[in-house]
Design a protein around this motif. Structure first.
Motif, PDB file in Angstrom:
ATOM      1  N   ARG A 113       0.816  -1.216   0.000  1.00 23.95           N
ATOM      2  CA  ARG A 113       0.000   0.000   0.000  1.00 23.95           C
ATOM      3  C   ARG A 113       0.854   1.272   0.000  1.00 23.95           C
ATOM      4  O   ARG A 113       0.502   2.268  -0.593  1.00 23.95           O
ATOM      5  CB  ARG A 113      -0.935   0.003   1.211  1.00 23.95           C
ATOM      6  N   ARG A 114       1.976   1.203   0.739  1.00 28.02           N
ATOM      7  CA  ARG A 114       2.790   2.417   0.851  1.00 28.02           C
ATOM      8  C   ARG A 114       3.322   2.843  -0.517  1.00 28.02           C
ATOM      9  O   ARG A 114       3.233   4.007  -0.907  1.00 28.02           O
ATOM     10  CB  ARG A 114       3.946   2.177   1.822  1.00 28.02           C
ATOM     11  N   ARG A 115       3.846   1.848  -1.236  1.00 25.46           N
ATOM     12  CA  ARG A 115       4.397   2.136  -2.558  1.00 25.46           C
ATOM     13  C   ARG A 115       3.288   2.649  -3.489  1.00 25.46           C
ATOM     14  O   ARG A 115       3.465   3.623  -4.210  1.00 25.46           O
ATOM     15  CB  ARG A 115       5.026   0.866  -3.134  1.00 25.46           C
ATOM     16  N   THR A 116       2.153   1.968  -3.427  1.00 23.05           N
ATOM     17  CA  THR A 116       1.025   2.392  -4.265  1.00 23.05           C
ATOM     18  C   THR A 116       0.630   3.831  -3.937  1.00 23.05           C
ATOM     19  O   THR A 116       0.425   4.653  -4.830  1.00 23.05           O
ATOM     20  CB  THR A 116      -0.183   1.451  -4.025  1.00 23.05           C
ATOM     21  N   SER A 117       0.578   4.115  -2.615  1.00 23.22           N
ATOM     22  CA  SER A 117       0.151   5.463  -2.204  1.00 23.22           C
ATOM     23  C   SER A 117       1.085   6.531  -2.758  1.00 23.22           C
ATOM     24  O   SER A 117       0.644   7.559  -3.266  1.00 23.22           O
ATOM     25  CB  SER A 117       0.146   5.609  -0.684  1.00 23.22           C
ATOM     26  N   LEU A 118       2.389   6.278  -2.666  1.00 24.76           N
ATOM     27  CA  LEU A 118       3.338   7.289  -3.140  1.00 24.76           C
ATOM     28  C   LEU A 118       3.219   7.494  -4.651  1.00 24.76           C
ATOM     29  O   LEU A 118       3.277   8.626  -5.141  1.00 24.76           O
ATOM     30  CB  LEU A 118       4.770   6.896  -2.758  1.00 24.76           C
ATOM     31  N   ASN A 119       3.027   6.402  -5.377  1.00 24.64           N
ATOM     32  CA  ASN A 119       2.826   6.533  -6.829  1.00 24.64           C
ATOM     33  C   ASN A 119       1.541   7.292  -7.129  1.00 24.64           C
ATOM     34  O   ASN A 119       1.491   8.142  -8.020  1.00 24.64           O
ATOM     35  CB  ASN A 119       2.756   5.153  -7.485  1.00 24.64           C
ATOM     36  N   VAL A 120       0.503   6.954  -6.355  1.00 24.45           N
ATOM     37  CA  VAL A 120      -0.796   7.611  -6.574  1.00 24.45           C
ATOM     38  C   VAL A 120      -0.680   9.112  -6.289  1.00 24.45           C
ATOM     39  O   VAL A 120      -1.186   9.932  -7.057  1.00 24.45           O
ATOM     40  CB  VAL A 120      -1.885   6.951  -5.681  1.00 24.45           C
ATOM     41  N   ILE A 121       0.021   9.457  -5.197  1.00 29.79           N
ATOM     42  CA  ILE A 121       0.156  10.888  -4.852  1.00 29.79           C
ATOM     43  C   ILE A 121       0.807  11.654  -5.995  1.00 29.79           C
ATOM     44  O   ILE A 121       0.295  12.688  -6.446  1.00 29.79           O
ATOM     45  CB  ILE A 121       0.990  11.071  -3.555  1.00 29.79           C
ATOM     46  N   SER A 122       1.945  11.135  -6.490  1.00 30.09           N
ATOM     47  CA  SER A 122       2.649  11.905  -7.517  1.00 30.09           C
ATOM     48  C   SER A 122       1.830  11.975  -8.805  1.00 30.09           C
ATOM     49  O   SER A 122       1.710  13.044  -9.413  1.00 30.09           O
ATOM     50  CB  SER A 122       4.052  11.371  -7.762  1.00 30.09           C
ATOM     51  N   LEU A 123       1.227  10.859  -9.188  1.00 31.97           N
ATOM     52  CA  LEU A 123       0.453  10.882 -10.432  1.00 31.97           C
ATOM     53  C   LEU A 123      -0.820  11.722 -10.275  1.00 31.97           C
ATOM     54  O   LEU A 123      -1.213  12.449 -11.194  1.00 31.97           O
ATOM     55  CB  LEU A 123       0.118   9.451 -10.875  1.00 31.97           C
ATOM     56  N   ALA A 124      -1.442  11.660  -9.096  1.00 28.97           N
ATOM     57  CA  ALA A 124      -2.672  12.452  -8.868  1.00 28.97           C
ATOM     58  C   ALA A 124      -2.362  13.941  -8.974  1.00 28.97           C
ATOM     59  O   ALA A 124      -3.149  14.708  -9.555  1.00 28.97           O
ATOM     60  CB  ALA A 124      -3.252  12.136  -7.489  1.00 28.97           C
TER      61      ALA A 124
END
Lengths: 403, 411
Positions: B15-26
């Motif tokens: 989840r942590r990795r996904t969250s960081l990717n999601v933050i930057s792409l969002a």
């Protein structure tokens, strides 16, 4: 020191990941440096061009600013030499010069054009950029003739030495004209400025307008723009009750200052986004790097490395990455800023509306280099600190059995 | 479908990795949607305003006029305007053609005076620009009216009301100064200082009389019929005007400051977005590389029980697409309140700008949302995810089964 050595060894042993993190930091620092150079260039252009023309303080005849006609000569300063003497005695005042502006119709045999006439003093410290922009003749020519722009000369088919008629409405409200030889042709970076302005000595302008011993404005140039408020207060005290208005550069360019503040805000928001995206990418990369080596960390912990030691090791790596990435970012950003500092960025006609010529020039400053360098390091350090915090919370057994 | 489900499960595993990717792409998606709608606002509002306020679709001028435009040359005119207008409106591409005379004029109320840009216009001006709608008091000219229209601020400043007399002084085309008095018949407000504070409209017959222009004008402003593009219209007009002293120009020639402002802003925005997305792709690449390394054994098992190389690629692509989709939704949600504010409430930009800035933001500037912007942001978001994943995915598919199964540890 040992942590630094280990950190550097680790960076070398994972070249791809190191390169990825350094690239992300470099891009972020590169953007911030370029944007900072652009914004600082904008400020610098503003202060160089606009304050060069307007001065830091203006003493204006009361009522002039309320006139419907911006070229009205109804309100002028009577004892302007006295104002100049007082101003020059104030600390930080580099120059104080009179100006007499008026609306004029420049007439040749076939054509006529409405222009802004400027009566100036040839000894004025405000003439530096005008002097530098003269392509034919000299600034001294204003003593017995006029200075017109190259564009006006082209438009009116005039050349150095030709005679023009300048028709004005004098202080009595009557039309009056005099003939003047063209004694100088200038070309600045702003076509708007060139299209509009002609120059002559203030004495000739006074004669033309029938305004002996009068000026519309006295402009003051200071050694430091931050002295403007104090100097303005001194002048206001000295001329209390007299029909004059004293304005600092902030009041003169109120709208532009507001615009620059808005622009600053916009840039800060852009930088914030860049930092957040870069921080997310860097944190992710550092985290993965650390998880990749979790068992290695577990072993180190098992042989006696304390949590604080592990934290220091990981953050030292982050620090090294930040240092290298920031250096790379500056290596990307500084040449861009230097290029546009030399050649300017062409913003087209809109830039001229802000009195900055068609191109505006970036500005490289040590302050922003240091700030951006530090920001890059801090982003990496924050990412590494977060990763370190995640890792040190795990027990030795957890890290040893990490998959 | 199975691969898709597996992909979805995998993104929840870290989840942590996904969250960081999601933050930057969002954030990237937010910037993209916000920037595009802002840019569209520029195009649709500012460009349209420029055309509606004064430029029309095209203008016809004496071919030497623009070289000397600064002096508002009355000697470089469109002679026999009526005939030219008729020949233009006879074509099926010109909807309306309106003659204009621009001149420098001194305007007085007998107490004080100022120099303005005089604009002689006919009733047809109301068809090529929106001036008729901008009248706040009085009325626009009919062809038989004689009078002037003044901006609201200027009228208030000069203490003038409808029916009051203004005194105009201008140099005619022979270089002689002429004088004329006219009644104020209308007051207008465009919310655009270069017109509101610097232009006075005079009925064209009075302007002709004041400037001794007889049947001439200095330009003809044209509106094309619906469906006629500017390029096409200009081509036809210039063919028609080939053997005359006249040339047709696009409206953009008369709004260079606005066009350059829009182009500069959008250029900077695209460069910024490009770099931002480069960082996002780097982040995605790094993240997916790690995923592949972590799951080398798992990939080997999948290959051993029959998964093809392409299945591995598809699985990883599904993962990145799923991350991108979450980020896109987050980006849209983040942008929603800003978009709502910008499209419904708008920003008062004009009051922060100096009067000399020739960009018609109107009283409030509004962004313009179009579904295409969301689709574009969606496509770029997905493409970024796929671009960042492609190399790690191909690398994963090329792992040999034995090596993958033998991988005991990461790295």
């Amino acid at each position: 020191m040992i942590f630094l050595k280990i950190a550097l060894l680790n960076l070398r042993s994972h070249p791809r990941r190191t390169a990825v993190i350094i690239t992300a930091i470099a891009l972020a620092v590169g953007i911030m440096e370029t944007v900072a150079g652009m914004v600082d260039g904008m400020r610098n252009n503003f202060f160089t061009n606009m304050l060069e023309e307007s001065g830091h303080i203006q003493v204006i005849a009361a009522g002039k600013e309320d006139s419907l006609d911006p070229f009205s000569i109804e309100h002028t300063l009577d004892e302007y030499t006295d104002i100049i003497d007082t101003a020059r005695s104030l600390p930080g005042v580099e120059d104080a010069s009179p100006f007499l502006t008026f609306g004029a119709l420049l007439i040749t045999e076939e054509k006529n054009i409405f222009m802004a006439g400027n009566g100036i003093s040839s000894a004025s410290g405000f003439n530096k950029s005008l002097d530098e922009s003269i392509v034919k003749g000299s600034l001294n020519g204003i003593e017995d003739g006029v200075l017109i722009s190259r564009e006006t000369a082209r438009l009116m088919k005039l050349d150095y030495g030709d005679t023009v008629i300048i028709l004005v409405e004098d202080s009595e409200g009557a039309p009056y004209y005099l003939s003047f030889p063209v004694r100088g042709i200038y070309q600045t970076k702003s076509s708007d400025f060139d299209n509009m302005n002609l120059f002559m000595s203030i004495e000739q302008a006074q004669e033309l307008l029938y305004l002996p011993g009068r000026a519309s404005t006295v402009k003051l140039k200071l050694t430091d723009k931050d002295l403007a408020q104090t100097a303005a207060e001194h002048l206001a005290q000295a001329y209390a009750g007299m029909p004059v208005v004293i304005k600092t550069w902030r009041q003169i360019h109120g709208n532009f200052m507001l615009l620059i503040d808005l622009f600053d805000l916009f840039i800060y928001i852009m930088n914030l986004f860049t930092v957040i995206v870069a921080a997310a990418v860097i944190t992710n990369s550092v985290l993965m790097n650390m998880f990749d080596r979790a068992r290695e960390f577990g072993t180190m912990r098992a042989v006696g490395l304390k949590k604080s030691g592990l934290f220091a090791l990981i953050t030292t790596e982050g620090l090294s990455l930040g240092f290298l990435g920031s250096l790379a970012g500056l290596a990307l950003g500084i040449p861009v800023v230097l290029y546009f500092q030399e050649y300017g960025l062409d913003f087209g006609a809109i830039s001229e509306s802000f009195g900055m010529g068609s191109a505006f020039y970036f500005h490289l400053t040590a302050k922003y280099i240091i700030l951006n360098f530090a920001s890059g390091i801090l982003i990496a350090l924050a990412g590494a600190a977060y990763a370190a915090w995640v890792i040190i919370r795990k027990s030795v057994i957890d890290t040893l059995s990490w998959r | 479908m199975k691969l898709f489900k597996a992909g979805m499960k995998n993104i929840l595993r870290n989840r942590r990795r996904t969250s960081l990717n999601v933050i930057s792409l969002a954030l990237g998606i937010f910037m993209m949607v916000f920037g595009l709608s802002w840019g569209q606002g520029y195009h649709s509002y500012v460009y349209t305003a420029m055309r509606n306020f004064e430029a029309g679709d095209a203008q016809i001028l004496n071919r030497n006029y623009l070289k000397e435009e600064r002096r508002l040359p009355l000697d470089l005119a469109v002679s026999d305007t009526r005939r030219v207008v008729k020949s233009l409106t006879d074509t099926n591409i010109v909807k309306t053609a309106s003659p204009r005379i621009d001149f420098s004029v001194k305007v007085s109320n007998r107490m004080e005076s100022t120099r303005l840009l005089g604009r002689g216009v006919s009733q047809a001006e109301g068809e090529v620009t929106v001036i008729r709608n901008q009248i706040t008091e009085g009325r626009f000219f009919t062809d038989t009216d004689r009078g002037v229209l003044l901006g609201e601020d200027l009228a208030r400043r000069m203490k003038l009301n409808i029916g009051d007399t203004l005194y105009l002084t201008a140099i005619d085309r022979h270089g002689t100064e002429n004088f004329m008095s006219l009644k104020l018949t209308g007051i207008f407000k465009f919310g655009f200082p270069p017109i509101d504070r610097q232009v006075i409209f005079v009925d064209i017959e009075s302007a002709r009389s004041l400037l001794d222009m007889r049947a001439s004008s200095t330009r003809i402003v044209v509106r094309f019929t619906e469906g006629t593009s500017i390029t096409e219209g200009l081509e036809i007009l210039n063919e028609k005007l080939a053997n005359t002293e006249l040339t047709a120009y696009s409206w953009e020639r008369f709004a260079q400051e606005t066009v350059s402002a829009v182009q500069s802003d959008m250029g900077s925005f695209y460069v910024f977005i490009l770099i931002l997305y480069m960082m996002i792709i780097i982040g995605m690449y790094n993240s997916m590389s790690m995923t592949v390394r972590e799951r080398t054994g798992e990939i080997g098992t999948m290959r051993a029980i029959g998964a093809r190389r392409s299945d591995i690629i598809v699985l990883l692509l599904f993962e990145s697409i799923a991350i991108s989709c979450i980020a896109i939704i987050a980006g849209y949600l983040l942008a929603a309140p800003f978009m709502y504010y910008l499209t419904n409430i708008g920003i008062d930009i004009s009051s922060s700008l100096p009067d000399s800035v020739p960009v018609p933001f109107g009283e409030r500037f509004y962004a313009d949302i179009e579904p295409l912007q969301f689709l574009l942001a969606f496509a770029i978001g997905i493409a970024s995810g796929i671009t960042g994943t492609l190399i790690p995915a191909v690398r994963a598919s090329r792992l040999s089964i034995t090596d993958s199964l033998g991988a005991k540890k990461h790295g």
